[in-house]
Write an enzyme that holds these catalytic residues in place. Structure first.
Site, PDB file in Angstrom:
ATOM      1  N   ASP A 170       0.845  -1.185   0.000  1.00 18.32           N
ATOM      2  CA  ASP A 170       0.000   0.000   0.000  1.00 18.32           C
ATOM      3  C   ASP A 170       0.888   1.244   0.000  1.00 18.32           C
ATOM      4  OD1 ASP A 170      -3.020   0.853   0.581  1.00 18.32           O
ATOM      5  OD2 ASP A 170      -1.715   2.204   1.699  1.00 18.32           O
ATOM      6  N   GLU A 210      -4.675   2.440  -4.388  1.00 18.98           N
ATOM      7  CA  GLU A 210      -3.216   2.433  -4.237  1.00 18.98           C
ATOM      8  C   GLU A 210      -2.716   1.136  -3.623  1.00 18.98           C
ATOM      9  OE1 GLU A 210      -4.767   4.307  -0.395  1.00 18.98           O
ATOM     10  OE2 GLU A 210      -5.391   4.069  -2.485  1.00 18.98           O
TER      11      GLU A 210
END
Length: 298
Positions: A170, A210
């Protein structure tokens, strides 16, 4: 193309095999339709079956039905039928049995090559559509659906004894990047991470936003942790084009497959490790054990 050729006559097999190989095709030939069907089922590289109707022990029309059942939206398969008694069989009967085309036996070189060229065009289009359906269009990585399908295959191999580790990645403070630099720049950052993941050579995909995942078949935690740290360092060292003051980091969670795991349980442990890395200050790599104990590994 990789062609499975089926005919009870070895003379016909020899004639047609020579035609196919002269045209640049790979051929595996069978006189037994049952063995041919088993081979096509086991070998997904076979993209075309050229069979006579006069085959045994599975008759020609039944064989077409069985072959068509093997084909799917994930595995295109062209089925061509040839028969010396073509005039006694209606085209609709053969096509309704799952075949794509019907040729005389033995076919002429011109007819055979022409039908195969037509089949190749269709297969190329089908493969292109499959690739597009599996690809995340922003990054070029696998999309979530395709990654989950690959994960299913990887878990099956892990069940047979091969190690498997999942990385969940992430981008840290990604909302802040979007807010300060704009979503266009945020997309560039996402593509930068995707490029780094692609360079690992592992099975990498974008889960959404993301967040990414990397499947590492054949790797236990130790080997996967080395790769995870390399990803983390490369992200921190990446220079974003036309944004000299922008730097970003990534947090990574690892989980190793253990007996009884599903992709959901493996993802859950990797996700727990990921958030442990974020709570520890981000730009970290963390591991979660099957007992859900989490520890930092850097």
């Amino acid at each position: 193309m990789h062609v499975a050729l089926i005919d009870p006559s070895r003379v016909v097999l020899k004639i047609v095999t020579e035609m196919l190989t002269a045209g640049g095709h790979t051929v595996v030939a069978f006189t037994d339709s049952g063995k041919a069907l088993a081979h096509v089922e086991a070998d997904p590289t076979v993209t075309c079956v050229l069979t006579s109707l006069e085959v045994q022990p599975i008759c020609g029309l039944e064989l077409c039905w069985s072959l068509r059942a093997l084909a799917s939206d994930r595995r295109p398969l062209t089925i061509l039928v040839m028969s010396a008694a073509r005039e006694e069989r209606s085209l609709s009967e053969v096509l309704d049995s799952g075949a794509d085309d019907f040729l005389a036996k033995p076919p002429s070189v011109q007819e055979l090559y022409g039908r195969l060229r037509s089949a190749e065009r269709v297969l190329k289009l089908q493969h292109s559509l499959i690739q597009q359906a599996d690809t995340d269009h922003l990054t070029g990585l696998l999309n979530r659906g395709a990654l989950m399908r690959r994960a299913g295959d990887a878990l099956a191999n892990a069940s047979a004894g091969a190690p498997l580790t999942l990385l969940q990645i992430d981008i840290d403070h990604f909302k802040g990047i979007n807010d300060r630099y704009g979503h266009d720049v945020g997309d560039v950052v996402i593509r930068c991470v995707a490029r780094t993941l692609r360079e690992t050579g592992a099975i990498a995909g974008r889960l959404g936003g993301e967040e990414f995942a990397v499947l590492m078949p054949g790797h236990g935690l130790a080997g996967a942790a080395v790769v995870a740290h390399r990803i983390r360092r490369q992200c921190a060292a990446t220079t974003v084009p036309r944004q000299p003051d922008l730097r970003f980091t990534a947090s990574i969670g690892l989980a190793e497959w253990t007996p009884g795991d599903t992709i959901d349980t493996l993802l859950k442990r990797a996700d727990l490790a990921l958030y442990a890395a974020k709570r520890a200050g981000r730009d970290r790599v963390a591991v979660t054990s099957p007992s859900l104990h989490t520890e930092m590994v850097g």
